[in-house]
Design a protein around this motif. Structure first.
Motif, PDB file in Angstrom:
ATOM      1  N   ALA A   1     -10.356  -3.020  -6.633  1.00 12.24           N
ATOM      2  CA  ALA A   1      -9.704  -1.911  -5.935  1.00 12.24           C
ATOM      3  C   ALA A   1      -9.710  -0.667  -6.821  1.00 12.24           C
ATOM      4  N   ARG A   2      -9.852   0.497  -6.195  1.00 11.58           N
ATOM      5  CA  ARG A   2      -9.894   1.759  -6.944  1.00 11.58           C
ATOM      6  C   ARG A   2      -8.582   2.499  -6.749  1.00 11.58           C
ATOM      7  N   ILE A   3      -7.969   2.884  -7.880  1.00  8.85           N
ATOM      8  CA  ILE A   3      -6.634   3.491  -7.865  1.00  8.85           C
ATOM      9  C   ILE A   3      -6.700   4.870  -8.517  1.00  8.85           C
ATOM     10  N   LEU A   4      -5.995   5.833  -7.931  1.00  7.01           N
ATOM     11  CA  LEU A   4      -5.875   7.182  -8.496  1.00  7.01           C
ATOM     12  C   LEU A   4      -4.437   7.403  -8.935  1.00  7.01           C
TER      13      LEU A   4
ATOM     14  N   THR B   1      -6.650  10.781   5.054  1.00  6.93           N
ATOM     15  CA  THR B   1      -7.123   9.393   4.921  1.00  6.93           C
ATOM     16  C   THR B   1      -5.926   8.458   5.089  1.00  6.93           C
ATOM     17  N   PRO B   2      -5.474   8.257   6.317  1.00  3.67           N
ATOM     18  CA  PRO B   2      -4.254   7.475   6.560  1.00  3.67           C
ATOM     19  C   PRO B   2      -4.349   6.021   6.089  1.00  3.67           C
ATOM     20  N   GLU B   3      -5.571   5.511   5.879  1.00  6.98           N
ATOM     21  CA  GLU B   3      -5.710   4.128   5.437  1.00  6.98           C
ATOM     22  C   GLU B   3      -5.401   3.956   3.946  1.00  6.98           C
ATOM     23  N   THR B   4      -5.333   5.063   3.187  1.00  7.23           N
ATOM     24  CA  THR B   4      -5.051   4.983   1.748  1.00  7.23           C
ATOM     25  C   THR B   4      -3.574   4.674   1.519  1.00  7.23           C
ATOM     26  N   ALA B   5      -3.289   3.650   0.728  1.00  3.24           N
ATOM     27  CA  ALA B   5      -1.895   3.316   0.386  1.00  3.24           C
ATOM     28  C   ALA B   5      -1.388   4.281  -0.682  1.00  3.24           C
TER      29      ALA B   5
ATOM     30  N   TYR C   1       4.035   3.604   0.846  1.00  2.00           N
ATOM     31  CA  TYR C   1       4.273   2.167   0.870  1.00  2.00           C
ATOM     32  C   TYR C   1       5.623   1.847   0.255  1.00  2.00           C
ATOM     33  N   ASP C   2       5.935   2.486  -0.879  1.00  2.00           N
ATOM     34  CA  ASP C   2       7.224   2.243  -1.537  1.00  2.00           C
ATOM     35  C   ASP C   2       7.532   3.395  -2.483  1.00  2.00           C
ATOM     36  N   TYR C   3       8.711   3.336  -3.097  1.00  2.00           N
ATOM     37  CA  TYR C   3       9.256   4.435  -3.892  1.00  2.00           C
ATOM     38  C   TYR C   3      10.064   3.817  -5.029  1.00  2.00           C
ATOM     39  N   ILE C   4       9.667   4.098  -6.270  1.00  2.00           N
ATOM     40  CA  ILE C   4      10.419   3.563  -7.414  1.00  2.00           C
ATOM     41  C   ILE C   4      10.754   4.696  -8.376  1.00  2.00           C
ATOM     42  N   GLY C   5      11.842   4.517  -9.110  1.00  2.00           N
ATOM     43  CA  GLY C   5      12.279   5.550 -10.047  1.00  2.00           C
ATOM     44  C   GLY C   5      11.992   5.170 -11.491  1.00  2.00           C
ATOM     45  N   LYS C   6      11.781   6.192 -12.335  1.00  2.00           N
ATOM     46  CA  LYS C   6      11.620   6.006 -13.778  1.00  2.00           C
ATOM     47  C   LYS C   6      13.008   5.857 -14.412  1.00  2.00           C
TER      48      LYS C   6
ATOM     49  N   LEU D   1       4.352  -4.269  -7.159  1.00  2.00           N
ATOM     50  CA  LEU D   1       4.262  -3.275  -6.086  1.00  2.00           C
ATOM     51  C   LEU D   1       2.815  -2.884  -5.801  1.00  2.00           C
ATOM     52  N   VAL D   2       2.015  -2.727  -6.849  1.00  2.00           N
ATOM     53  CA  VAL D   2       0.614  -2.370  -6.661  1.00  2.00           C
ATOM     54  C   VAL D   2      -0.115  -3.482  -5.911  1.00  2.00           C
ATOM     55  N   ALA D   3       0.111  -4.728  -6.311  1.00  2.00           N
ATOM     56  CA  ALA D   3      -0.535  -5.859  -5.650  1.00  2.00           C
ATOM     57  C   ALA D   3      -0.130  -5.944  -4.184  1.00  2.00           C
ATOM     58  N   LYS D   4       1.158  -5.745  -3.895  1.00  2.00           N
ATOM     59  CA  LYS D   4       1.638  -5.820  -2.515  1.00  2.00           C
ATOM     60  C   LYS D   4       1.074  -4.682  -1.666  1.00  2.00           C
ATOM     61  N   ALA D   5       1.029  -3.466  -2.241  1.00  2.00           N
ATOM     62  CA  ALA D   5       0.505  -2.311  -1.500  1.00  2.00           C
ATOM     63  C   ALA D   5      -0.961  -2.524  -1.135  1.00  2.00           C
ATOM     64  N   LEU D   6      -1.747  -3.040  -2.084  1.00  2.00           N
ATOM     65  CA  LEU D   6      -3.165  -3.281  -1.818  1.00  2.00           C
ATOM     66  C   LEU D   6      -3.355  -4.427  -0.820  1.00  2.00           C
ATOM     67  N   ALA D   7      -2.499  -5.449  -0.919  1.00  2.00           N
ATOM     68  CA  ALA D   7      -2.589  -6.574   0.020  1.00  2.00           C
ATOM     69  C   ALA D   7      -2.277  -6.111   1.436  1.00  2.00           C
ATOM     70  N   GLN D   8      -1.268  -5.258   1.593  1.00  2.00           N
ATOM     71  CA  GLN D   8      -0.930  -4.752   2.927  1.00  2.00           C
ATOM     72  C   GLN D   8      -2.053  -3.890   3.477  1.00  2.00           C
ATOM     73  N   LYS D   9      -2.665  -3.064   2.617  1.00  2.00           N
ATOM     74  CA  LYS D   9      -3.783  -2.224   3.059  1.00  2.00           C
ATOM     75  C   LYS D   9      -4.940  -3.094   3.558  1.00  2.00           C
ATOM     76  N   THR D  10      -5.243  -4.158   2.825  1.00  2.00           N
ATOM     77  CA  THR D  10      -6.314  -5.071   3.226  1.00  2.00           C
ATOM     78  C   THR D  10      -5.995  -5.725   4.562  1.00  2.00           C
ATOM     79  N   LEU D  11      -4.731  -6.140   4.747  1.00  2.00           N
ATOM     80  CA  LEU D  11      -4.315  -6.781   5.988  1.00  2.00           C
ATOM     81  C   LEU D  11      -4.440  -5.831   7.169  1.00  2.00           C
ATOM     82  N   VAL D  12      -4.017  -4.576   6.982  1.00  2.00           N
ATOM     83  CA  VAL D  12      -4.103  -3.580   8.055  1.00  2.00           C
ATOM     84  C   VAL D  12      -5.562  -3.338   8.431  1.00  2.00           C
ATOM     85  N   GLN D  13      -6.421  -3.213   7.405  1.00  2.71           N
ATOM     86  CA  GLN D  13      -7.845  -2.979   7.671  1.00  2.71           C
ATOM     87  C   GLN D  13      -8.471  -4.157   8.411  1.00  2.71           C
TER      88      GLN D  13
END
Length: 457
Positions: free
Chosen positions: A3-6, A72-76, A98-103, A113-125
C-alpha cells in the motif's frame, strides 16, 4: 504490491518518524510538508492512504481532507493533531475521514489504525467491484446474441425495466428466461435490492404457500418458529416465479390477491403484510391453453401478462450459436488467446443441429469439450448426436453408404431424436400429444426421450 501512503505534516521530525515507522511495516511512504504539495503529489500518484496533520500553513488538514474526498473519494484519510477538539473530530468524520487521533500517540495505535483504514478501503473497493460485476453480468451481457430476435428482447427489456409492470416471460426450457428476468431487475430502479427466484414446479404443493408467504409458529406440524417467505425477503426488490404454470389452483387465488392488493398473510397469520415486490413470472407451457383447460386462472394470467417477453428458441436464431460458443468457451476455459475457437467442421455440425435443449444444452456441450481438454471445439469433442445429426428432410431411400462404411445405429438414432423433437414442436411441448403423433404410448415416448438425454427438456 505494498500500500502507498502519503504523510502530510509541516514538522519534518514528525514526517520522518511516521515514515520510518510505516516503512518498517512494509508500506511505501511519500512525504509532503503542506497541503498544496500533497495535492500536487496526488495529481501524479494514486495513494491508498493519506495521514495529515490538521494545523498547517496555507490549507489546513480539514480543507485538504475536503479536497481529497471531492477528487479521489476512494482514498482513505487519517487525521492527526496536537490540538484535538470534539468539533474538529466531528467535522473531520463528516467529511469522510476514517479516524482522528491526537498527539502524542502510541506507536501501536498508529499501526492498528493504518491497518484498519487500509483494510476498510480494500473492502469498499471489493464491494464496488463485485457490484459492478453483477450489474454488468446481468445488464445484458448475460444474454448473448445479436440476432433480430434477441435485439427485440433487449429493446423490450429496456422499455419495461423502469416500470413496476408485471412481466411474463415465455419460452422453451433452456432459452434463458431467468437471465431475462435478471436483466429486467438489474436495469431497474430496484437493482440495489434483492432478486429472488423460485421454481414453482420444484416445490411440493403442501409447502409452496409457506415458501412464498411464510408462516407463523405452530401454524402446522414442524412450524417451530415464525418464518418469513419470499415475498418478505424480496421486499423492495424483484421476485421471479419460474414455471408459474405449475402453481396449484388454490394458491393461484392467493397470488392474485397479492398482485391486486399488494398485501398478503403468512400461513396461520391473522394480520396482512404489505408487499413492495415486483413480480416477474415465466413458463415453458402455453398458459392460454391452460386457461382454456381450466388449470390456470384467467384473471391471474391477465394480471401477470401485462408485458410479455418471448425468449426465442436457439434454432430460431442460428446466427447466435457461434457467438454463444465463444462466450461459453471463454467462461469455462478462461480463454484469453486469439484465433478461432471452433474448427470449420465442428461449426457446420453445430449450425446443423436443432438444439432441443436450447442455450442450456449448448452451454453443457461447450463445458463438456473443455472438460475433455479440447483447446478448440473440434468435431471429435462433440457428442455423437450432434456430429452425426441428419435432418429429417434428408432422403432416406436410397442411402449412400460410403466406401469406409457407416454407423447405422448412429444414423437411426439421429433420425429418431429429430422426430421426437418435431413431435414436441408440433404438440406445443405436450408430451402425451407428441406420443400420439408418433403412434406410441406415453411411457414409450418418455423412454425414448430419456434415451437421448432429452427428458428434462
Amino acid at each position: 504490491m505494498p500500500a502507498r501512503i502519503l504523510i502530510v505534516d509541516d514538522e519534518l521530525s514528525m514526517r520522518e518518524f511516521l515514515a520510518i515507522l510505516l516503512e518498517g511495516e512494509g508500506y511505501q511512504v511519500d512525504q509532503a510538508e503542506c497541503a498544496e504539495d500533497a495535492l500536487d503529489s496526488m495529481a501524479q500518484v494514486k495513494f491508498d492512504l493519506v495521514i495529515s496533520d490538521v494545523s498547517m500553513p496555507g490549507l489546513n488538514g480539514i480543507q485538504l481532507l475536503s479536497r481529497i474526498k471531492s477528487q479521489t473519494p476512494e482514498t482513505a484519510v487519517l487525521m492527526i493533531t496536537a490540538f484535538s477538539t470534539a468539533e474538529q473530530a466531528v467535522e473531520a468524520m463528516k467529511l469522510g475521514a476514517y479516524d482522528y487521533i491526537g498527539k502524542p500517540f502510541k506507536v501501536e495505535e498508529v499501526k492498528v489504525l493504518v491497518a484498519k483504514a487500509l483494510a476498510q478501503k480494500t473492502l469498499v473497493q471489493e464491494n464496488q467491484r463485485l457490484k459492478a460485476e453483477v450489474q454488468e453480468r446481468f445488464s445484458f451481457s448475460g444474454l448473448v446474441g445479436k440476432s433480430k430476435q434477441m435485439r427485440e428482447v433487449y429493446d423490450l427489456i429496456s422499455k419495461v425495466a423502469d416500470s413496476m409492470a408485471n412481466v411474463l416471460i415465455l419460452g422453451e426450457s433452456g432459452t434463458g428466461k431467468e437471465l431475462a428476468a435478471k436483466a429486467i431487475h438489474y436495469n431497474s430502479p430496484r437493482r440495489d435490492r434483492s432478486f429472488l427466484a423460485v421454481n414453482c414446479g420444484a416445490i411440493p404443493e403442501t409447502l409452496i404457500e409457506s415458501e412464498l408467504f411464510g408462516h407463523t409458529k405452530g401454524s402446522f406440524t414442524g412450524a417451530i418458529a415464525d418464518r418469513p417467505g419470499l415475498f418478505e425477503q424480496a421486499e423492495g426488490g424483484t421476485l421471479f416465479l419460474d414455471e408459474i404454470g405449475e402453481v396449484p389452483l388454490q394458491l393461484q387465488a392467493k397470488l392474485l390477491r397479492v398482485l391486486q392488493e399488494r398485501e398478503f398473510r403468512r400461513v396461520g397469520g391473522s394480520s396482512s403484510l404489505k408487499a413492495d415486490v415486483r413480480i416477474v413470472a415465466a413458463s415453458n407451457r402455453n398458459l392460454e391453453e391452460q386457461v382454456g383447460e381450466g388449470t390456470f386462472r384467467e384473471d391471474l394470467f391477465y394480471r401477470l401478462n401485462v408485458v410479455q417477453v418471448r425468449m426465442p428458441a436457439l434454432r430460431e436464431r442460428a446466427e447466435d450459436i457461434l457467438p454463444l460458443v465463444e462466450h461459453f468457451y471463454k467462461k469455462y476455459a478462461l480463454w484469453s488467446g486469439s484465433g478461432d475457437m471452433v474448427t470449420p467442421d465442428a461449426a457446420a455440425a453445430l449450425l446443423n443441429y436443432p438444439f432441443p435443449g436450447n442455450v442450456r444444452e449448448l452451454e453443457n456441450l461447450v463445458e463438456r469439450c473443455v472438460v475433455l481438454g479440447s483447446r478448440v471445439i473440434t468435431l471429435e469433442c462433440l457428442p455423437p448426436k450432434v456430429r452425426n445429426f441428419v435432418p429429417v428432410s434428408t432422403p432416406l431411400d436410397p442411402v449412400d453408404i460410403p466406401p469406409e462404411g457407416m454407423d447405422l445405429q448412429g444414423y437411426l438414432d439421429t433420425l429418431e431424436s429429430r422426430l421426437l423433437v418435431q413431435a414436441l414442436e408440433k404438440s406445443g411441448g405436450v408430451k402425451k400429444k407428441a406420443a400420439a403423433l408418433l403412434g406410441m404410448t406415453f411411457r414409450s415416448f418418455r423412454y425414448r426421450l430419456a434415451k437421448f438425454g432429452m427428458d428434462d427438456e
